[in-house]
Design a protein around this motif. Sequence first.
Motif, PDB file in Angstrom:
ATOM      1  N   GLY A 105     -53.662  -2.618 -19.657  1.00  0.00           N
ATOM      2  CA  GLY A 105     -53.892  -1.342 -18.971  1.00  0.00           C
ATOM      3  C   GLY A 105     -52.636  -0.382 -19.199  1.00  0.00           C
ATOM      4  O   GLY A 105     -51.640  -0.805 -20.080  1.00  0.00           O
ATOM      5  N   LYS A 106     -52.474   0.649 -18.449  1.00  0.00           N
ATOM      6  CA  LYS A 106     -51.340   1.617 -18.635  1.00  0.00           C
ATOM      7  C   LYS A 106     -50.450   1.610 -17.383  1.00  0.00           C
ATOM      8  O   LYS A 106     -51.141   1.755 -16.313  1.00  0.00           O
ATOM      9  CB  LYS A 106     -51.762   3.069 -19.031  1.00  0.00           C
ATOM     10  CG  LYS A 106     -52.496   3.123 -20.360  1.00  0.00           C
ATOM     11  CD  LYS A 106     -52.782   4.545 -20.656  1.00  0.00           C
ATOM     12  CE  LYS A 106     -53.555   4.788 -22.164  1.00  0.00           C
ATOM     13  NZ  LYS A 106     -54.107   6.125 -22.471  1.00  0.00           N
ATOM     14  N   GLY A 107     -48.997   2.060 -17.467  1.00  0.00           N
ATOM     15  CA  GLY A 107     -48.310   2.315 -16.199  1.00  0.00           C
ATOM     16  C   GLY A 107     -47.399   3.469 -16.355  1.00  0.00           C
ATOM     17  O   GLY A 107     -47.022   3.590 -17.702  1.00  0.00           O
ATOM     18  N   ALA A 108     -47.404   4.475 -15.552  1.00  0.00           N
ATOM     19  CA  ALA A 108     -46.492   5.587 -15.974  1.00  0.00           C
ATOM     20  C   ALA A 108     -45.258   5.424 -14.953  1.00  0.00           C
ATOM     21  O   ALA A 108     -45.117   4.654 -13.952  1.00  0.00           O
ATOM     22  CB  ALA A 108     -47.128   6.927 -15.513  1.00  0.00           C
ATOM     23  N   PHE A 109     -44.296   5.654 -15.690  1.00  0.00           N
ATOM     24  CA  PHE A 109     -42.471   5.536 -15.158  1.00  0.00           C
ATOM     25  C   PHE A 109     -41.993   6.952 -15.351  1.00  0.00           C
ATOM     26  O   PHE A 109     -41.758   7.350 -16.540  1.00  0.00           O
ATOM     27  CB  PHE A 109     -42.035   4.504 -15.914  1.00  0.00           C
ATOM     28  CG  PHE A 109     -42.730   3.106 -15.832  1.00  0.00           C
ATOM     29  CD1 PHE A 109     -42.048   2.015 -14.892  1.00  0.00           C
ATOM     30  CD2 PHE A 109     -43.739   2.652 -16.755  1.00  0.00           C
ATOM     31  CE1 PHE A 109     -42.854   0.762 -14.982  1.00  0.00           C
ATOM     32  CE2 PHE A 109     -44.360   1.494 -16.628  1.00  0.00           C
ATOM     33  CZ  PHE A 109     -43.745   0.575 -15.411  1.00  0.00           C
TER      34      PHE A 109
END
Length: 167
Positions: free
Chosen positions: A95-99
């Motif tokens: 999946g994706k993660g935003a930082f």
Amino acid sequence: DDEQKLLLSPNSELDIVDSHYRENAASLDRAELVLQRGALRTVSGLIARRNAEMFVVRTAHVNLGVRGTDFSVTIVGQTYWSVNEGAVVATTNAGKGAFGKGAFGRSSSIDRLAAGVSSAGLPVAVLALFNEVNSPAVTAQLGPGPAPGGPMTAAAPSSDAAPRSSG
């Protein structure tokens, strides 16, 4: 040509897989960089600003996309990153993660979701590399653009940004 700035720490290896910029054709813009080892700092240029989906820094552990960004990446057993300005989207097979600005992240495997980490949780070797590529002297060399607050220490407060998962 697109005003992107890259800085590699000594003993780093970076492959430029693709770099294509056309002043009058943003739809053709793309850049793909692969950090094999070491550390790098990148300040986004016009490719990332005009067509963010077409700019990526890859490692064996994660693909990092940008959103108007000044960020650093290092590989010390796994991949770590630090966001000075803008945001980084960390994508793995899970999946994706935003930082966002001020966040630190890590990924140990392309098959696991990336995770946020506090500055106090960073290994000493990672802190040393981040301090090297984010030093005031380096920031001055990179010229105008987003600038980080200076060197990091393990005791420095951080704003952890837990990644948001998406399918």
